[in-house]
Enzyme design. Structure first.
Site, short mmCIF file in Angstrom:
data_model
loop_
_atom_site.label_atom_id
_atom_site.label_comp_id
_atom_site.label_asym_id
_atom_site.label_seq_id
_atom_site.Cartn_x
_atom_site.Cartn_y
_atom_site.Cartn_z
N THR A 286 -7.16 9.91 -1.91
CA THR A 286 -8.20 10.94 -1.93
C THR A 286 -8.18 11.73 -3.23
O THR A 286 -9.22 12.01 -3.83
CB THR A 286 -8.02 11.91 -0.75
OG1 THR A 286 -7.93 11.16 0.46
CG2 THR A 286 -9.19 12.86 -0.65
N HIS B 117 0.87 -1.19 0.00
CA HIS B 117 0.00 0.00 0.00
C HIS B 117 0.89 1.23 0.00
O HIS B 117 1.30 1.73 1.05
CB HIS B 117 -0.90 -0.01 1.24
CG HIS B 117 -1.91 1.10 1.28
ND1 HIS B 117 -3.26 0.89 1.16
CD2 HIS B 117 -1.75 2.44 1.42
CE1 HIS B 117 -3.90 2.04 1.25
NE2 HIS B 117 -2.99 3.00 1.40
N GLU C 194 -5.81 16.85 0.74
CA GLU C 194 -7.05 17.14 1.47
C GLU C 194 -7.12 18.57 2.00
O GLU C 194 -8.18 19.04 2.41
CB GLU C 194 -7.22 16.17 2.66
CG GLU C 194 -7.53 14.75 2.29
CD GLU C 194 -6.30 13.87 2.26
OE1 GLU C 194 -6.43 12.65 2.40
OE2 GLU C 194 -5.19 14.42 2.09
N HIS D 142 -9.99 0.96 1.40
CA HIS D 142 -9.66 1.92 2.46
C HIS D 142 -10.80 1.97 3.47
O HIS D 142 -11.95 2.20 3.10
CB HIS D 142 -9.45 3.31 1.85
CG HIS D 142 -9.48 4.42 2.85
ND1 HIS D 142 -8.33 4.99 3.37
CD2 HIS D 142 -10.52 5.09 3.42
CE1 HIS D 142 -8.67 5.95 4.21
NE2 HIS D 142 -10.00 6.02 4.28
N ASP E 136 1.48 2.63 3.96
CA ASP E 136 0.86 3.86 3.48
C ASP E 136 1.93 4.88 3.09
O ASP E 136 1.73 6.10 3.19
CB ASP E 136 -0.09 4.46 4.52
CG ASP E 136 -1.29 5.18 3.89
OD1 ASP E 136 -1.30 5.35 2.66
OD2 ASP E 136 -2.21 5.56 4.63
#
Length: 391
Positions: free
Chosen positions: A101, A63, A72, A197, A285
């Site tokens: 996102t 990931h 964001e 997610h 991540d």
């Protein structure tokens, strides 16, 4: 062809094999034994004596925001893409890239460009079609066609559920995407999974449970990640693993008293639960923004994920007395099995020569990716195209 003879390695394949010598050539492990052969000078083999250091399969980070994540809190909050040695210094030799996102300013073309760039620089890299939102970001116009015709795309992800940033997908929409991924996997031999997610929402994994209850799709198609972000969510995830899903723990920072499990805590709890040990993985991540939001949904703080969190977690597990052969599969063979990456995640004759050596403290000292040395005695030998020497 680069040929290397590794001497006196304490091999974990990931199971313990004891002291072994290995011969690497053509990007593969050619031989493993206890008495290294005398090689003709024409081989030009380089010799590396590990003097009893532990030798592991290269870590697989399943990931990774290879393009950089974030966004964001405006365009300035877009995270830069991690560079090659950020991975290799952490013992990571294989990455799976995805969009998060921001799947608008960043898209499939950019993802593929970064995956292929990492391949050119010597890493093994794959990617997921889509991103957080529906309809999914694609190159061909369909998830199934992306997976069938684009070699390095192996599944769909990271599709967001139980999160205020998601598309709020319905059950029917999830099943449609999952069926596209599954059928593409059947057609190509790829993983064909949906990497999900999980946000902080109270619905948790309810949508996945309903998908299992109301469809014929095999549980392995649904692969939730960030499952340790809430303690109750983690218990839901363990229950799903018992039903046949593979779950992914994220090695993100956890504050004392927070309603979350650190990656080390979560893996220990999983191993103690009696759930199938081959259905849990750990990812970092890396390159992703790790934001905190206020009650109005605005970013109030952020951090950035990094692949070094994997080896940090592994070192913490070893410090707690967890046997290396028990902890290691979640970073290697379990990931390779879920993602159907042949030659990865194991040390064996014929497997890819992706190898990591650890010193007594658990720090990474040496890394081979595809048989080529990237790290030697802690020094970086290969850097990304635009990396500076002091990166």
């Amino acid at each position: 062809m680069t040929t290397t003879l590794i001497r006196n390695a304490e091999v974990y394949a990931p199971e313990s094999l004891g002291r072994r010598d290995l011969l690497l050539g053509g990007g593969k492990v050619l031989w493993i034994g206890t008495d290294a052969p005398d090689l003709p000078a024409a081989f030009g083999a380089q010799v590396l004596d590990l003097s009893g250091r532990r030798l592991l399969p290269g870590l697989i980070d399943g990931h990774v925001h290879v393009t950089g994540g974030g966004g964001e809190a405006g365009f300035a909050s877009r995270v830069p893409a991690p560079t090659l040695s950020r991975y290799t210094r952490s013992g990571v030799t294989t990455v799976v890239g995805l969009l998060g996102t921001d799947d608008v300013a960043r898209g499939t073309r950019e993802l593929l460009a970064h995956v292929n760039a990492l391949r050119e620089e010597g890493l093994s890299a794959w990617g997921y079609a889509g991103g957080y939102h529906l309809p999914p970001a694609t190159l061909t116009g369909s998830v199934r066609a992306d997976l069938v015709f684009i070699d390095c795309l192996i599944g769909v992800g990271e599709l967001s559920i139980s999160d205020h940033r998601s598309s709020q997908p319905t059950l029917d929409e999830l099943l449609r995407i999952a069926s596209e991924a599954h059928v593409a996997g059947l057609m190509t031999g790829k993983a064909g999974i949906v990497h999900l997610h999980l946000g902080d929402g109270s619905r948790g994994l309810d949508l996945v449970r309903r998908a299992l209850d109301q469809s014929e799709l095999p549980p392995r198609v649904f692969n939730p990640t960030h499952v340790n972000r809430r303690k109750a969510l983690f218990e839901e995830a363990i229950a799903l693993a018992r039903r046949g899903c593979s779950i992914d723990i994220t090695a993100f920072p956890v504050d004392e008293g927070e309603d979350a499990w650190s990656a080390a805590d979560a893996l220990v709890r999983y191993l103690d639960s009696g759930a199938p040990r081959d259905r849990v993985t750990v990812s970092s991540d890396a390159g992703g923004c790790l934001p905190c939001f206020d009650a109005q949904g605005r970013v109030c703080s952020m951090d950035v994920g990094h692949s070094g969190a994997l080896v940090d977690t592994l070192r913490e597990l070893l410090a707690r007395g967890i046997a290396l052969q028990d902890a290691l599969p979640a970073f290697t063979s379990n990931v390779a099995g879920l993602l159907r990456l042949p030659g990865k995640g194991r040390i064996a004759v014929g497997a890819d020569a992706d190898l990591v050596a650890l010193d007594a403290s658990g720090a990474v000292t040496d890394v081979f990716a595809g048989g080529r040395p990237h790290l030697r005695d802690g020094a970086v030998l290969r850097r990304g195209t635009f990396e500076s020497q002091d990166t």
